[in-house]
Design an enzyme around this catalytic site. Structure first.
Site, PDB file in Angstrom:
ATOM      1  N   GLY A 716      -7.928  -6.935 -41.032  1.00 18.54           N
ATOM      2  CA  GLY A 716      -8.556  -6.427 -42.245  1.00 18.54           C
ATOM      3  C   GLY A 716      -9.660  -5.443 -41.918  1.00 18.54           C
ATOM      4  O   GLY A 716     -10.248  -5.474 -40.832  1.00 18.54           O
ATOM      5  N   VAL A 717      -9.954  -4.547 -42.859  1.00 19.12           N
ATOM      6  CA  VAL A 717     -10.997  -3.540 -42.625  1.00 19.12           C
ATOM      7  C   VAL A 717     -12.025  -3.491 -43.752  1.00 19.12           C
ATOM      8  O   VAL A 717     -12.939  -2.676 -43.715  1.00 19.12           O
ATOM      9  CB  VAL A 717     -10.379  -2.133 -42.438  1.00 19.12           C
ATOM     10  CG1 VAL A 717      -9.470  -2.113 -41.227  1.00 19.12           C
ATOM     11  CG2 VAL A 717      -9.630  -1.683 -43.683  1.00 19.12           C
ATOM     12  N   GLY A 718     -11.897  -4.363 -44.739  1.00 23.62           N
ATOM     13  CA  GLY A 718     -12.726  -4.231 -45.945  1.00 23.62           C
ATOM     14  C   GLY A 718     -14.187  -4.579 -45.769  1.00 23.62           C
ATOM     15  O   GLY A 718     -15.042  -4.033 -46.461  1.00 23.62           O
ATOM     16  N   GLU A 719     -14.476  -5.506 -44.880  1.00 20.06           N
ATOM     17  CA  GLU A 719     -15.843  -6.019 -44.848  1.00 20.06           C
ATOM     18  C   GLU A 719     -16.625  -5.637 -43.605  1.00 20.06           C
ATOM     19  O   GLU A 719     -17.854  -5.598 -43.620  1.00 20.06           O
ATOM     20  CB  GLU A 719     -15.807  -7.541 -45.021  1.00 20.06           C
ATOM     21  CG  GLU A 719     -15.393  -7.892 -46.441  1.00 20.06           C
ATOM     22  CD  GLU A 719     -15.057  -9.346 -46.652  1.00 20.06           C
ATOM     23  OE1 GLU A 719     -15.959 -10.106 -46.995  1.00 20.06           O
ATOM     24  OE2 GLU A 719     -13.883  -9.730 -46.492  1.00 20.06           O
TER      25      GLU A 719
HETATM   26 MO1  MOS Z   1     -15.032 -10.481 -49.766  1.00 20.36          MO
HETATM   27  S1  MOS Z   1     -17.044 -10.982 -49.947  1.00 20.36           S
HETATM   28  O1  MOS Z   1     -14.373 -11.868 -49.066  1.00 20.36           O
HETATM   29  O2  MOS Z   1     -14.552 -10.023 -51.314  1.00 20.36           O
END
Ligand code: MOS
Length: 752
Positions: A716-719
């Site tokens: 994942g790359v979102g956080e």
């Molecule tokens: Mo993220 S804080 O797991 O949407």
């Protein structure tokens, strides 16, 4: 594009080459035209509008709710309070597996009694013919309270903190060796306390719900959520319905950052109000309403203690601290996770504690824990490097672990040092002046800082359905959430490759709980979780197709493991010219389409391996000597997140995270009045998110090395982008000014 083997290897691995290409968002045109509708833009016939009345005390009971003036106001259809709300069961909490997964941010029953649990709790819902009428009438409702003493001061109560039962399923405390002894014996030590304030998500779309009870007994809910299936389950449990009697839709979500991962009161209250007025109800929170009724990131006080020998070898690593939670949630904020996996040390002690306050339930906010945990840990590493007179990257290099330092398992894929090497080269780190206050431009002091970004690899269960039609096109279906990240685009790229089609032959259908259920879009886990489910569905689909081919087909006696998907169909790997298009197979079989639905296999990779994403954040700041003003002048993020599905959308995710990290470091802070428990800056005028002028061009690079243990090699790359960002900034500010700020946000006053 290489072929992934191992447990993810199948015969028909991705061949058309869409994965890894910087494809523009498939919904980009809709977005820029304003045609990508958010929840509040969906309506039902005879829809009505709701506004909430919020508590202004933190604890006590309701003595009386005066509704006379509001009831008489124009357009008012109903006022819902605890006295006339329909029965609603206590909602199952986020993370509980009952009913297939709950979503509630708090297990408190909603509007079922006169008790008040936080300042901002919704106490009444006013329903009217228009939004303006609802809001005006809500302003006329007055509440008389019987206040009780509230637990609202973290400083007063932190001494009573205790260890939670677990932190996101991990033990709250991990001890290896004797870290206190290691610290005492070390030649160089750093032992500091770092503080981070409360933060609130400020997505462009405030939370909204539209609910309609159909004559068929089905409750249809448009909800701005990143947890469609779990919100469905939770609504069903609360109203004692079968899950099939609830349909939740969220075709587009206008940002979420964790703030829409859990279910908050307004969603249930909207459905309850619709039940009372017997008409559809639309409930859109105001920006202030989001601060009142939706929780944010908790505050923290963290101790990091490091002991090292003169050559920079760590002898002891300690990371402990306290966060504030509520009695009716379970979200300790995992600030200690980075310290469990980043550095080799013979003695390690991490420990988390929580203290219960009377406040809106705290919740996940982009890299919950890792964002604030890396601020403390990576600031301390920088402090140690300074004490040692050693380059901070070199210090990290000397303490790079060969295996997971607390779990003992091998890393599946860890190229942090490579990310540092490439980042340092591109940023020009070698030219940095190691001594603070060594560079200036007139009154502007210039400094550079670095910090490690870290986020775990997570994969969640979920299902997907894949259908191929006789015209040769494909559709992938799963509940999924498009909050602006490029979900559909990335999934189309993956499915196209796996099916041997081009992306324009593949559609992705999502955003509806009636589709095969995937999990929440959280934990940066959505992409890889869906990829695993799609891979399983495609495998089944290909097996079924082979059963369908006739005796005269070139694939007639092909074994599944001998075929590959490419050129719109299936071909023998050992005889590349022999194969058939999907269209040909289906036409000959007289089928309009063929489809398969499958669950992703359980994430067994996580039991064998320590799996994480990494990055190196490089930052340059200019700090005005006389005013303390901080301008971020350059930024480079160098990430190691497995194979990059789409470098364009991934770069946006990294950049967005860094922007949020800059806000966290410099300007953002939820001001919580420790006398009343009230948030006093519930608006974008007073809660300062970064704006365009605050952000320099952000350079993004990534290793793009597939993780052989992850589906398609993807992480994942979102956080991860927000992690390490505040530390890199604080470290750069130290390099510029010689001032070490350990309390976020780093406002001007702290630099004078
Ligand atoms: Mo993220 S804080 O797991 O949407």
């Amino acid at each position: 594009m290489s072929t992934m083997r191992g447990k993810w290897g199948t015969s028909a691995e991705t061949t058309s080459g869409a994965v890894g290409k910087p494809l523009s968002r498939v919904d980009g045109t809709l977005k820029v035209r304003g045609e990508a509708a958010f929840t509040a833009e969906y309506s039902f016939e005879r829809v009505t509008f709701a506004a909430l009345v919020y508590s202004t005390i933190a604890k006590g009971t309701i003595a009386h709710i005066e509704q006379g003036a509001a009831s008489a106001a124009p357009g008012v259809l109903a006022i819902v309070t605890h006295e006339n709300a329909p029965p609603m069961k206590a909602p199952p909490a986020f993370g509980t597996p009952d009913a297939g997964g709950g979503a509630a941010a708090s297990t408190l029953p909603v509007m079922q009694g006169d008790e008040i649990f936080w300042n901002g709790q919704p106490l009444a819902v006013v329903v009217a013919a228009t939004q303006e009428q609802a809001e005006y009438a809500a302003s006329l409702v007055t509440v008389a309270y019987r206040p009780e003493p509230a637990a609202v001061s973290f400083d007063a109560l932190k001494g009573t903190a205790t260890a939670p039962s677990d932190v996101l399923g991990e033990p709250a405390e991990v001890t290896i060796g004797d870290a206190e002894a290691g610290l005492r014996e070390a030649a160089f030590t750093v032992d500091r306390v770092y503080r981070t304030p409360r933060y609130n998500h400020n997505a462009i779309e405030p939370h909204a719900t539209t609910a309609s009870w159909g004559d068929d007994g089905v409750l249809t809910v448009y909800d701005s959520t990143q947890s469609l299936s779990w919100v469905r389950n939770t609504i069903a449990a609360v109203f004692a319905l079968a899950p099939e009697q609830v349909r939740v839709l969220a075709p587009f979500v206008g940002g979420a950052f964790g703030g829409k991962g859990m279910l908050w009161n307004h969603t249930l209250l909207c459905a309850a109000a619709a039940k009372i007025v017997r008409r559809p109800v639309k409930l859109v929170l105001s920006r202030e309403g989001v601060f009142r009724a939706v929780g944010g990131r908790t505050l923290s006080e963290q101790r990091v203690a490091l002991g090292a020998t003169a050559d920079g070898t760590l002898r002891a690593l300690m990371h402990s601290g306290t966060t504030a939670v509520v009695a009716h949630n379970h979200f300790p904020e995992q600030f200690s996770f980075p310290a469990r996996h980043l550095y080799a040390a013979p003695s390690i002690a991490v420990a988390q504690q929580t203290v219960n306050l009377d406040m809106v339930a705290n919740t996940a906010m982009r890299a919950p824990g890792e964002s604030i945990g890396t601020f403390a840990l990576e600031s301390a590493i920088d402090e140690l490097a300074h004490a040692l007179g050693m380059d901070p990257i070199e210090l990290r290099r000397r303490n790079e672990p060969a295996k997971d330092p607390t779990k003992g398992t091998p890393f599946s894929s860890r190229h942090l040092l490579e990310a540092y090497r490439r980042g340092a080269e591109r940023f020009g780190w070698a030219d940095r002046a190691a001594a603070p206050r060594a560079r200036r431009d007139g009154k502007w002091l210039i400094g550079q800082g670095v910090a490690t970004a870290y986020y775990p690899y997570i994969r969640q269960p979920g299902a997907a359905r894949v259908r191929i039609s006789a015209d040769g096109t494909a559709v992938v279906q799963t509940t999924a959430h498009e909050m602006g990240m490029g979900t559909a685009t990335g999934q189309i790229q993956h499915a196209a490759d796996r099916l041997g089609l081009s992306p324009d032959q593949v559609a992705f259908e999502y955003g509806d709980s009636n589709l095969p259920l995937s999990a929440t879009a959280g934990g940066s886990a959505q992409s890889v979780s869906i990829i695993a489910a799609v891979a399983a569905a495609v495998e089944q689909l290909h097996e079924s197709l082979l059963e369908l081919v006739g005796a005269d087909s070139p694939l007639a006696d092909a074994d599944y493991r001998q075929i590959e998907a490419r050129a719109d169909g299936l071909f023998r790997a050992d005889a590349p010219g022999q194969g058939e298009t999907y269209a040909a197979i289906l036409r000959r079989a007289g089928r309009e389409y063929i489809e398969a639905e499958a669950d992703a296999p359980p994430p067994s990779e996580l039991t064998e391996y320590s799996m994480h994403s990494y990055g190196a954040q490089f930052c340059e700041v200019r700090v005005h000597e006389e005013t303390g003003e901080v301008r971020v002048s350059r930024w480079l993020g160098s990430f190691d997140c497995g194979r990059i599905l789409n470098p364009q959308t991934a770069a946006s995710q990294f950049r967005g995270g860094i922007v949020m990290g800059i806000g966290m470091a410099l300007t953002e802070e939820t001001l919580f009045d420790e006398r009343s428990g009230r948030i006093v800056n519930p608006s974008l005028a007073e809660y300062h998110v970064p704006v365009h002028l605050d952000i320099p061009p952000i350079d993004i690079i990534h290793t793009d090395i597939p993780d052989e243990q992850a589906p398609l090699g993807v992480h994942g790359v979102g956080e991860i982008g927000i992690t390490g960002a505040a530390a890199a900034l604080a470290n750069a500010i130290f390099n510029a000014t010689g001032k070490r700020i350990r309390d976020l946000p780093i406002t001007l006053d702290k630099l004078l």
